[in-house]
Design a protein around this motif. Structure first.
Motif, PDB file in Angstrom:
ATOM      1  N   ALA A 267       0.986  -1.242  -0.024  1.00  0.00           N
ATOM      2  CA  ALA A 267      -0.016   0.087  -0.025  1.00  0.00           C
ATOM      3  C   ALA A 267       0.974   1.365  -0.027  1.00  0.00           C
ATOM      4  O   ALA A 267       1.936   1.471   0.549  1.00  0.00           O
ATOM      5  CB  ALA A 267      -0.866  -0.046   1.252  1.00  0.00           C
ATOM      6  N   THR A 268       0.324   2.276  -0.617  1.00  0.00           N
ATOM      7  CA  THR A 268       1.196   3.495  -0.609  1.00  0.00           C
ATOM      8  C   THR A 268       0.070   4.692  -0.470  1.00  0.00           C
ATOM      9  O   THR A 268      -0.929   4.487  -1.137  1.00  0.00           O
ATOM     10  CB  THR A 268       1.685   3.780  -2.180  1.00  0.00           C
ATOM     11  N   ALA A 269       0.598   5.542   0.456  1.00  0.00           N
ATOM     12  CA  ALA A 269      -0.353   6.764   0.714  1.00  0.00           C
ATOM     13  C   ALA A 269       0.638   7.975   0.837  1.00  0.00           C
ATOM     14  O   ALA A 269       1.862   7.790   0.529  1.00  0.00           O
ATOM     15  CB  ALA A 269      -0.553   6.513   2.324  1.00  0.00           C
ATOM     16  N   THR A 270      -0.166   8.863   0.646  1.00  0.00           N
ATOM     17  CA  THR A 270       0.804  10.419   0.494  1.00  0.00           C
ATOM     18  C   THR A 270      -0.051  11.313   1.192  1.00  0.00           C
ATOM     19  O   THR A 270      -1.039  11.223   1.758  1.00  0.00           O
ATOM     20  CB  THR A 270       0.693  10.854  -1.035  1.00  0.00           C
ATOM     21  N   GLY A 271       0.795  12.416   1.507  1.00  0.00           N
ATOM     22  CA  GLY A 271       0.144  13.520   2.315  1.00  0.00           C
ATOM     23  C   GLY A 271       1.074  14.681   2.151  1.00  0.00           C
ATOM     24  O   GLY A 271       2.191  14.530   1.432  1.00  0.00           O
ATOM     25  N   TYR A 272       0.767  15.951   2.735  1.00  0.00           N
ATOM     26  CA  TYR A 272       1.460  17.057   2.336  1.00  0.00           C
ATOM     27  C   TYR A 272       1.305  17.990   3.766  1.00  0.00           C
ATOM     28  O   TYR A 272       0.566  17.984   4.373  1.00  0.00           O
ATOM     29  CB  TYR A 272       0.785  18.027   1.367  1.00  0.00           C
TER      30      TYR A 272
ATOM     31  N   VAL B  28      -1.873  -3.431   4.261  1.00  0.00           N
ATOM     32  CA  VAL B  28      -1.071  -2.750   4.916  1.00  0.00           C
ATOM     33  C   VAL B  28      -1.551  -1.271   4.691  1.00  0.00           C
ATOM     34  O   VAL B  28      -0.623  -0.428   4.932  1.00  0.00           O
ATOM     35  CB  VAL B  28       0.479  -3.083   4.609  1.00  0.00           C
ATOM     36  N   GLU B  29      -2.753  -0.921   4.387  1.00  0.00           N
ATOM     37  CA  GLU B  29      -3.069   0.549   4.021  1.00  0.00           C
ATOM     38  C   GLU B  29      -2.972   1.288   5.250  1.00  0.00           C
ATOM     39  O   GLU B  29      -2.443   2.296   5.310  1.00  0.00           O
ATOM     40  CB  GLU B  29      -4.686   0.518   3.562  1.00  0.00           C
ATOM     41  N   MET B  30      -3.316   0.611   6.318  1.00  0.00           N
ATOM     42  CA  MET B  30      -3.513   1.574   7.801  1.00  0.00           C
ATOM     43  C   MET B  30      -1.828   1.773   7.940  1.00  0.00           C
ATOM     44  O   MET B  30      -1.705   2.984   8.631  1.00  0.00           O
ATOM     45  CB  MET B  30      -3.901   0.818   8.779  1.00  0.00           C
TER      46      MET B  30
ATOM     47  N   LYS C 296      -3.035   0.261  -3.529  1.00  0.00           N
ATOM     48  CA  LYS C 296      -2.848  -1.084  -2.991  1.00  0.00           C
ATOM     49  C   LYS C 296      -2.905  -2.039  -3.751  1.00  0.00           C
ATOM     50  O   LYS C 296      -3.530  -2.112  -4.921  1.00  0.00           O
ATOM     51  CB  LYS C 296      -3.863  -1.136  -1.651  1.00  0.00           C
ATOM     52  N   SER C 297      -2.075  -3.100  -3.373  1.00  0.00           N
ATOM     53  CA  SER C 297      -2.143  -4.571  -4.178  1.00  0.00           C
ATOM     54  C   SER C 297      -2.157  -5.775  -3.357  1.00  0.00           C
ATOM     55  O   SER C 297      -1.883  -5.552  -2.288  1.00  0.00           O
ATOM     56  CB  SER C 297      -0.855  -4.416  -4.977  1.00  0.00           C
TER      57      SER C 297
ATOM     58  N   GLY D 176      -4.255  -9.523  -1.811  1.00  0.00           N
ATOM     59  CA  GLY D 176      -5.663  -9.945  -1.294  1.00  0.00           C
ATOM     60  C   GLY D 176      -6.593 -10.142  -2.048  1.00  0.00           C
ATOM     61  O   GLY D 176      -6.530 -10.227  -3.471  1.00  0.00           O
ATOM     62  N   ARG D 177      -7.699 -10.359  -1.440  1.00  0.00           N
ATOM     63  CA  ARG D 177      -8.824 -10.944  -2.294  1.00  0.00           C
ATOM     64  C   ARG D 177      -9.253  -9.817  -3.203  1.00  0.00           C
ATOM     65  O   ARG D 177      -9.893  -9.934  -4.330  1.00  0.00           O
ATOM     66  CB  ARG D 177      -9.799 -11.173  -1.147  1.00  0.00           C
ATOM     67  N   SER D 178      -9.349  -8.311  -2.888  1.00  0.00           N
ATOM     68  CA  SER D 178      -9.756  -7.339  -3.452  1.00  0.00           C
ATOM     69  C   SER D 178      -8.810  -6.707  -4.555  1.00  0.00           C
ATOM     70  O   SER D 178      -9.126  -6.010  -5.567  1.00  0.00           O
ATOM     71  CB  SER D 178     -10.312  -6.106  -2.655  1.00  0.00           C
ATOM     72  N   GLY D 179      -7.767  -7.484  -4.500  1.00  0.00           N
ATOM     73  CA  GLY D 179      -6.749  -7.245  -5.793  1.00  0.00           C
ATOM     74  C   GLY D 179      -6.203  -5.819  -5.850  1.00  0.00           C
ATOM     75  O   GLY D 179      -5.902  -5.517  -4.604  1.00  0.00           O
ATOM     76  N   ASN D 180      -5.944  -5.249  -7.007  1.00  0.00           N
ATOM     77  CA  ASN D 180      -5.003  -4.115  -6.864  1.00  0.00           C
ATOM     78  C   ASN D 180      -6.119  -2.648  -7.248  1.00  0.00           C
ATOM     79  O   ASN D 180      -7.061  -2.849  -7.650  1.00  0.00           O
ATOM     80  CB  ASN D 180      -4.430  -4.020  -8.259  1.00  0.00           C
ATOM     81  N   TRP D 181      -5.637  -1.503  -6.664  1.00  0.00           N
ATOM     82  CA  TRP D 181      -6.498  -0.367  -6.545  1.00  0.00           C
ATOM     83  C   TRP D 181      -5.528   0.742  -6.743  1.00  0.00           C
ATOM     84  O   TRP D 181      -4.720   0.858  -5.979  1.00  0.00           O
ATOM     85  CB  TRP D 181      -7.549  -0.409  -5.250  1.00  0.00           C
ATOM     86  N   HIS D 182      -5.934   1.681  -7.513  1.00  0.00           N
ATOM     87  CA  HIS D 182      -5.311   3.096  -7.676  1.00  0.00           C
ATOM     88  C   HIS D 182      -6.221   3.982  -7.597  1.00  0.00           C
ATOM     89  O   HIS D 182      -7.385   4.068  -8.181  1.00  0.00           O
ATOM     90  CB  HIS D 182      -4.489   3.018  -8.955  1.00  0.00           C
ATOM     91  N   ALA D 183      -5.764   5.102  -6.984  1.00  0.00           N
ATOM     92  CA  ALA D 183      -6.562   6.280  -6.858  1.00  0.00           C
ATOM     93  C   ALA D 183      -6.761   6.998  -8.339  1.00  0.00           C
ATOM     94  O   ALA D 183      -5.919   7.065  -9.103  1.00  0.00           O
ATOM     95  CB  ALA D 183      -6.229   7.113  -5.848  1.00  0.00           C
TER      96      ALA D 183
END
Length: 166
Positions: free
Chosen positions: A37-42, A120-122, A156-157, A159-166
């Motif tokens: 999982a990858t997250a960003t912020g500023y 691992v999103e959290m 995120k990549s 798991g059952r729900s697979g890949n997701w990109h914003a």
């Protein structure tokens, strides 16, 4: 009662049981998969504050190095901070801070990886949040107008729900 009934309420929220009570999800029967999982912020700030950080002139030392370490530590402690998160054996935590002078801000990106039964999103979001708070803490004496913005999951990549990109 089926496993899916035990692990979710009628709206599909997995941290609530059928009675609406909070509980930790049982991931025992889930398959181990590679997950990331990858997250960003500023952190937005005055131009002179960013210049001071970039020039290495902050009295407290290397702001980016301290914020990076704080983000890494935070990712490792996520289950201690977020009540229903599972403790995870992370195999990678990368926290990068990038000055964006044209926008008067610092971009923070965190990526967490593991081979496991839950995502691992959290951990990525926690790493970004604590890195941003650390940057704020180190610079608040010179810039009380800083703002932490835009903390979000971007990918995120696994798991059952697979890949997701914003």
């Amino acid at each position: 009662m089926t496993e899916s009934t035990k692990n979710s309420d009628k709206n599909g929220l997995t941290h609530l049981n059928a009675a609406g009570e909070a509980h930790m999800v049982d991931v025992g029967q889930k398959a181990v998969t590679e997950r990331s999982a990858t997250a960003t912020g500023y952190v937005e700030m005055q131009p002179q504050t960013l210049q001071m950080i970039n020039d290495g002139n902050h009295k407290k030392g290397d702001v980016f190095a301290v914020a990076r370490i704080a983000g890494i530590q935070a990712a490792k402690q996520t289950s201690q901070l977020i009540p229903l998160c599972h403790p995870l054996m992370l195999t990678k935590i990368a926290v990068e801070l990038t000055a964006q002078p044209e926008l008067s801000r610092v971009r923070i990106e965190a990526t967490c990886k593991l081979a496991g039964k839950t995502g691992v999103e959290m951990e990525a979001l926690t790493a970004v949040s604590v890195a941003a708070l650390t940057l704020y803490d180190m610079c608040k004496a010179v810039d009380k107008s800083m703002t932490i913005t835009g903390t979000t999951l971007v990918a995120k990549s696994g798991g059952r729900s697979g890949n997701w990109h914003a």
